[in-house]
Scaffold this motif. Structure first.
Motif: not given
Lengths: 215, 218
Positions: A58-59, A61-64, A66-67, A70-71, A100, A156, A159-160, A163, B66, B158, B189, B197, B200
């Motif tokens: 859940s965590l 898949r529920g947040t980007p 990219l974040i 960065f975190l 996933y 794909k 690519a992130l 950043a 991408p 997302k 962050y 979240y 979402n």
């Protein structure tokens, strides 16, 4: 279309493509490990472990992604995790795709008919034996294709890490767009390389899928 | 350097503004990807080959590369040909087109799965081909793919974090602005992650309600 420019810069793109492949392979391996552990946790008999598995999925898949990246990379040092950009990229993306893959692997396992476990248990196999010799071999056949979809997304997704300044394909394209002001040419160059990587991977997955499928 | 979340409340406004723009760009791109998806699907299936083949090439290119790379192309490419769009517009365009291609794939399969008799009946009743598509076939096709399109919309939320790299001040970039002033990346962050979240969860709830309504209309 500036062909001369493409011919001049393509060696840099090839080098970057190699890094994209390395990233993809390592991320896929880590993702498969996390996915297998996650699926095992989600199917556990213990409620606490099932909860951990569900929270992980859940965590992540529920947040980007990219974040998450960065975190890990920028925030990690604050909690004592020092990683270079490449390591952070592999670990961050691997944990993300693992969430996933957890669902893919779990889906394949639960779609093996229940009667199979019951029959194996009736024959005197332990729970573990039934899983190991009856359920998993059948589940493997079912998960190859959907895992291929995850791996396609993962390639794909690499690519992130542009950043966080890993010099892979997208970062290289971005840098050359900035210095040459030829966005279209650079996009085509990087895009073709991505599509070759994805196409080759897709063929590999199809081959594997055909090989394990029961005719 | 330990964690200190006491700096976060001071940036409440910045974060909330980020939340607002994240929702705004997600909605804008979602609407674009929905109607764009239908449009691309109809072209791919019904337009003459001179139009549908380049269209398929475009889809193939967008599905095989991408999103981040596509955003760079759209943002810098438009500047190169003299169109200087605001980052928000370029960002929603990039996100919207990317997901329109994925939606189009779903809708194409779904249009082909609508019973042929529906089109034939509509044509017999005197509707033109375009009218039959618009009023009979497409509504049925779209209804069937609401759940997978909903999944794409959640993926879009997302992926909206990516538009921070072309300078849209949504949640991710807002967090970065706060970090630039406080040097506290983990805290901000983490806060951004919590906000994503929650958005979402809200979006999933809305989509589930929509799915139920669509189911009921059958």
């Amino acid at each position: 279309m500036d062909i001369d420019l493409i011919l001049r810069v393509y060696p840099h793109f090839l080098k970057a493509a190699v890094l994209t492949i390395e990233l993809s392979v390592l991320t896929a391996i880590l993702g498969l490990i996390c996915g297998s552990l996650g699926a095992a946790a989600r199917l556990s008999r213990l409620k606490a472990i099932r909860f951990i598995g569900a929270a992980y999925v859940s965590l992540f898949r529920g947040t980007p992604a990219l974040i998450q990246l960065f975190l890990l990379y920028f925030g990690g040092p604050q909690i004592g995790i020092q990683l270079d950009a490449f390591q952070a990229g592999v670990i961050g993306l691997g944990l993300n795709i693992g969430a996933y893959m957890t669902e893919t692997i779990r889906g394949a396992i639960i779609s093996v008919h229940k009667g199979q476990t019951e029959a194996a248990r009736t024959l005197g196999m332990s729970r573990w034996q039934a899983t190991r010799y009856v359920i998993l071999p059948q589940a493997f056949r079912l998960m190859v294709r959907p895992l291929g979809v995850n791996i396609n997304a993962l390639i794909k997704g690499t690519a992130l890490v542009a950043a966080i300044s890993v010099v892979e394909l997208t970062y290289t394209a971005q840098r050359y767009i900035g210095s040459t002001y030829k966005p279209f040419e650079m996009f085509i160059l990087a895009g073709v390389l991505y599509m070759i990587i994805i196409y080759a991977t897709g063929r590999g997955i199809s081959w594997l899928d055909k090989k394990v499928r029961i005719q | 350097m330990g964690l200190d979340f006491s700096v976060v409340p001071g940036f409440f406004d910045v974060i909330m503004q980020g939340v607002f723009w994240t929702i705004a760009i997600t909605v804008a791109a979602a609407v674009l990807s929905f109607f764009g998806g239908i449009f691309f699907a109809v072209i791919a299936l019904y337009a003459p080959r001179v139009i549908s083949w380049p269209m398929k090439g475009f889809e193939w290119l967008f599905m095989g590369t991408p999103l981040l790379l596509q955003l760079f192309l759209i943002y810098f490419g438009l500047i190169q040909i003299g169109i200087d769009l605001p980052a928000f517009v370029a960002g929603s365009l990039g996100l919207g087109l990317h997901f329109a291609v994925y939606n189009s794939e779903l809708i194409q399969t779904s249009i082909l799965a609508v019973d042929k008799g529906q089109m034939e009946a509509a044509r017999t009743l005197g509707l033109s081909r375009g009218q039959s598509l618009r009023y009979i076939v497409i509504p049925q096709a779209v209804r069937d793919v609401i759940p997978p399109i909903g999944n794409n919309m959640i993926a879009l939320l997302k992926d909206s974090a990516l538009v921070s790299v072309i300078g849209v001040t949504e949640l991710t970039l807002s967090a970065q602005l706060a970090i630039g002033r406080t040097y506290r990346p983990f805290e901000f962050y983490a806060v951004a992650a919590v906000c994503y979240y929650i958005i979402n969860l809200g979006m999933e709830a809305v989509l589930r309600r929509l799915e139920r309504r669509v189911q009921a209309s059958r």
